[in-house]
Design a protein around this motif. Structure first.
Motif, PDB file in Angstrom:
ATOM      1  N   GLU A   3      13.395  -3.045 -12.699  1.00 41.76           N
ATOM      2  CA  GLU A   3      13.983  -1.941 -11.959  1.00 41.76           C
ATOM      3  C   GLU A   3      15.481  -2.230 -11.841  1.00 41.76           C
ATOM      4  O   GLU A   3      16.328  -1.462 -12.123  1.00 41.76           O
ATOM      5  N   ALA A   4      16.016  -3.418 -11.363  1.00 39.32           N
ATOM      6  CA  ALA A   4      17.317  -3.758 -11.118  1.00 39.32           C
ATOM      7  C   ALA A   4      18.241  -3.616 -12.336  1.00 39.32           C
ATOM      8  O   ALA A   4      19.194  -3.059 -12.417  1.00 39.32           O
ATOM      9  N   LEU A   5      17.494  -4.099 -13.513  1.00 43.37           N
ATOM     10  CA  LEU A   5      18.143  -4.250 -14.741  1.00 43.37           C
ATOM     11  C   LEU A   5      17.759  -3.048 -15.549  1.00 43.37           C
ATOM     12  O   LEU A   5      18.550  -2.764 -16.683  1.00 43.37           O
ATOM     13  N   ASP A   6      17.231  -1.995 -14.977  1.00 42.06           N
ATOM     14  CA  ASP A   6      16.716  -0.902 -15.648  1.00 42.06           C
ATOM     15  C   ASP A   6      16.403  -1.138 -17.156  1.00 42.06           C
ATOM     16  O   ASP A   6      16.959  -0.637 -18.289  1.00 42.06           O
ATOM     17  N   MET A   7      15.370  -2.022 -17.505  1.00 37.26           N
ATOM     18  CA  MET A   7      15.058  -2.702 -18.663  1.00 37.26           C
ATOM     19  C   MET A   7      13.563  -2.741 -18.818  1.00 37.26           C
ATOM     20  O   MET A   7      12.879  -3.281 -17.936  1.00 37.26           O
ATOM     21  N   GLU A   8      13.035  -2.521 -20.071  1.00 35.38           N
ATOM     22  CA  GLU A   8      11.752  -2.665 -20.397  1.00 35.38           C
ATOM     23  C   GLU A   8      11.721  -4.212 -20.706  1.00 35.38           C
ATOM     24  O   GLU A   8      12.561  -4.802 -21.368  1.00 35.38           O
ATOM     25  N   LEU A   9      10.548  -4.859 -20.458  1.00 29.27           N
ATOM     26  CA  LEU A   9      10.283  -6.133 -20.805  1.00 29.27           C
ATOM     27  C   LEU A   9       8.886  -6.197 -21.238  1.00 29.27           C
ATOM     28  O   LEU A   9       8.017  -5.381 -20.921  1.00 29.27           O
ATOM     29  N   TYR A  10       8.789  -7.345 -21.894  1.00 33.28           N
ATOM     30  CA  TYR A  10       7.390  -7.446 -22.487  1.00 33.28           C
ATOM     31  C   TYR A  10       6.603  -8.836 -21.841  1.00 33.28           C
ATOM     32  O   TYR A  10       7.245  -9.786 -21.732  1.00 33.28           O
ATOM     33  N   LEU A  11       5.303  -8.794 -21.796  1.00 30.50           N
ATOM     34  CA  LEU A  11       4.552  -9.936 -21.348  1.00 30.50           C
ATOM     35  C   LEU A  11       4.530 -10.917 -22.789  1.00 30.50           C
ATOM     36  O   LEU A  11       4.096 -10.294 -23.726  1.00 30.50           O
ATOM     37  N   ARG A  12       4.740 -12.002 -22.634  1.00 32.10           N
ATOM     38  CA  ARG A  12       4.922 -12.907 -23.745  1.00 32.10           C
ATOM     39  C   ARG A  12       3.436 -12.758 -24.570  1.00 32.10           C
ATOM     40  O   ARG A  12       2.493 -12.952 -24.047  1.00 32.10           O
TER      41      ARG A  12
END
Length: 465
Positions: free
Chosen positions: A190-199
């Motif tokens: 949320e804070a970085l407004d960024m999609e991430l992937y689980l490795r």
RNA sequence: GGGCCGUUAGCUCAGCUGGUAGAGCAGCUGACUCUUAAUCAGCGGGUCGGAGGUUCAAAUCCUCCACGGCUCACCA
């Protein structure tokens, strides 16, 4: 009584007093105390027999009205499933069973739901996975499996630490899901407004550590792949990956033999183990054979190795399904999976894979179309995957770029370009060998389980309602 | 995602070509002071996974859905 020292059934009682016979127990008064769950109850009116179970075993207790007096009425409130504490004297019954004659007892926890039937237990597979807590209470072999699982991990770790490896933790949330070919799970910061992937693999981070100067590193942890579920695949699964600087894949094969021997011997007490209908023998050396030679051994004609048309035809004639637009190496890989893999029962290293199938592995010096890679197969399954690591940043970048073409064609499983990983290689990575072992599959092998769900405490299931 | 199979009491399972839903264990009441799945006598226990349909009548036949198992596909 809650604050008393409560014995653990197997470790203290059976170990210390299990060899004493009836007379010895009559002559020497041995008082002991235990806490555990009531799993069997036989009520005789003025005397009650029960079995208490704790983490290490079971012991029979004997409760008599004349010894317990007024408190005996309380015994009548005990249900199967309750957790109680008892203290009393050890003796042997007529049938010579080691038993505690209870002088004092206390209720510790009440069970409000009945346990499964004492004779048939809990068999329903779905219920066993959803209510693993019940499965663990009533099916002793389940507990054994998970104790062994921990031992396997412990001895893997111990072996590597003895060999000078440093255990590290690298990120599980990745901005680029690399190091393998698989569809990742997505999450969101949320804070970085960024999609991430689980490795999907820790590989690229561990190699960055080789660049940084750690020469022997390993990581044990979960990987996540957004793919189908089967008896061999759980969406989250545990891998160990380890990397050694200044060694190659030949060294790593010897090392793998030693590692497996260490673990198997410690966990199973022998190098020959039963798996399903087979006896697997871990005594080294393991057969080492190139992928192409292994194909030849199974009667795959050499003429199809270099001819895509002939390979396609040969595969189709045998009903082997091929992905659309499969390259020649991919076709051969499919043929391998059908004709060779199921027959690799005893530990076997398959070596020297086509470069197209191995974008992170180093080319062979005498044949740049092949890479210095091996996979270890046992019981018809891939257990380990390893190679001499590609440390040439130019070659690595070219291979990533080539893969990107497939990604642009819509193949979601191809990772994005990891520019920082290339930058790390440009700083200079020592020559190295690296290996990944699927812990869950290794545990299946060493505990004689046929489904990955039987070696994962809480396998992923859809919600009940 | 496809195919096949399954879902009946807390648990393990019966229930035939459609005709008022059963057993064992667990539970409750009673008897019993060395039992081992204790035994004996008695009692209670169900939205038959869910929703539709066919039928005088459905646990049973049909359709759809849910969950699970196996398998194929997928899978560095």
């Amino acid at each position: 009584m809650e604050s008393l020292n409560l014995n653990i059934v197997h470790m203290k009682i059976f170990k210390n007093f299990g060899n004493l016979d009836k007379d010895q127990l009559e002559q020497n008064i041995i008082n002991t105390s235990v806490a555990g769950r009531v799993i069997l109850l036989r009520d005789f009116g003025k005397a009650v027999f029960a079995h208490l179970q704790d983490s290490k075993g079971r012991i029979q207790i004997y409760l008599r009205k004349d010894l317990l007096g007024e408190n005996f009425q309380l015994i009548k409130n005990i249900d199967i499933g309750d957790i109680i504490g008892v203290e009393g004297r050890l003796f042997r019954t007529k049938t010579n069973e080691l038993t505690i004659e209870v002088k004092n007892f206390v209720f510790l926890s009440k069970s409000l739901r009945p346990l499964p039937e004492k004779w048939h237990g809990l068999k329903d597979i779905e219920a066993r996975y959803r209510q693993r807590y019940v499965d663990l209470i009533v099916n002793p072999s389940v507990k054994e499996t998970f104790v062994k699982r921990q031992q396997i991990i412990r001895y893997l770790r111990e072996f590597l630490e003895n060999e000078g490896f440093l255990e590290v933790e690298t990120p599980i949330m990745h901005t680029i899901a690399g190091g393998a070919r698989a569809k990742p799970f997505k999450t969101y910061h949320e804070a970085l407004d960024m999609e991430l992937y689980l490795r999907i693999a820790p590989e690229l981070f561990l190699k960055r550590l080789l660049v940084g100067g750690f020469e022997r590193v390993f990581e044990i942890g979960k990987n996540f792949r957004n793919e189908g579920i089967s008896t061999k695949h759980n969406p989250e699964f545990t891998m160990i990956e380890f990397y050694v600087a200044y060694k190659d894949y030949n060294w790593l094969m010897d090392f793998t033999e030693k590692l497996l021997c260490y673990v198997v011997e410690k966990v199973c007490g022998a190098l020959k183990i039963k798996y399903s209908d087979d006896i697997i023998d871990f005594t080294p050396p393991y057969k080492r054979i190139s992928m192409y030679d292994a194909l030849k051994e199974k009667g795959v004609p050499e003429e199809i190795f270099k001819n895509q048309e002939k390979a396609t035809k040969w595969a189709k004639e045998r009903g082997i399904e091929l992905p659309k637009e499969a390259s020649l190496p991919k076709i051969l890989d499919e043929i391998f999976k059908e004709t060779v893999e199921p027959f690799l029962i005893q530990p076997t290293f398959i070596i020297d894979y086509p470069v197209e199938l191995s974008p992170l592995a180093k080319r062979k010096k005498d044949n740049p179309e092949l890479v210095e890679r091996f996979e270890l197969f046992i019981a018809g399954r891939e257990i380990a995957n390893a190679f001499s690591e590609l440390n040439d940043p130019i070659d690595q970048k070219e291979r990533f770029l080539k893969q990107l073409e497939e990604r642009l064609k819509g193949d979601e499983e191809v990772p994005e370009m990891d520019e920082d990983f290339i930058r790390a290689l440009e700083i200079g990575m020592p020559p190295a060998a690296g290996e990944g072992i699927g812990i869950d599959r290794l545990v299946m092998l060493l505990t004689d389980n046929q489904s990955i769900r039987d070696v994962i405490l809480f396998p992923l299931l859809r919600p009940e309602k």
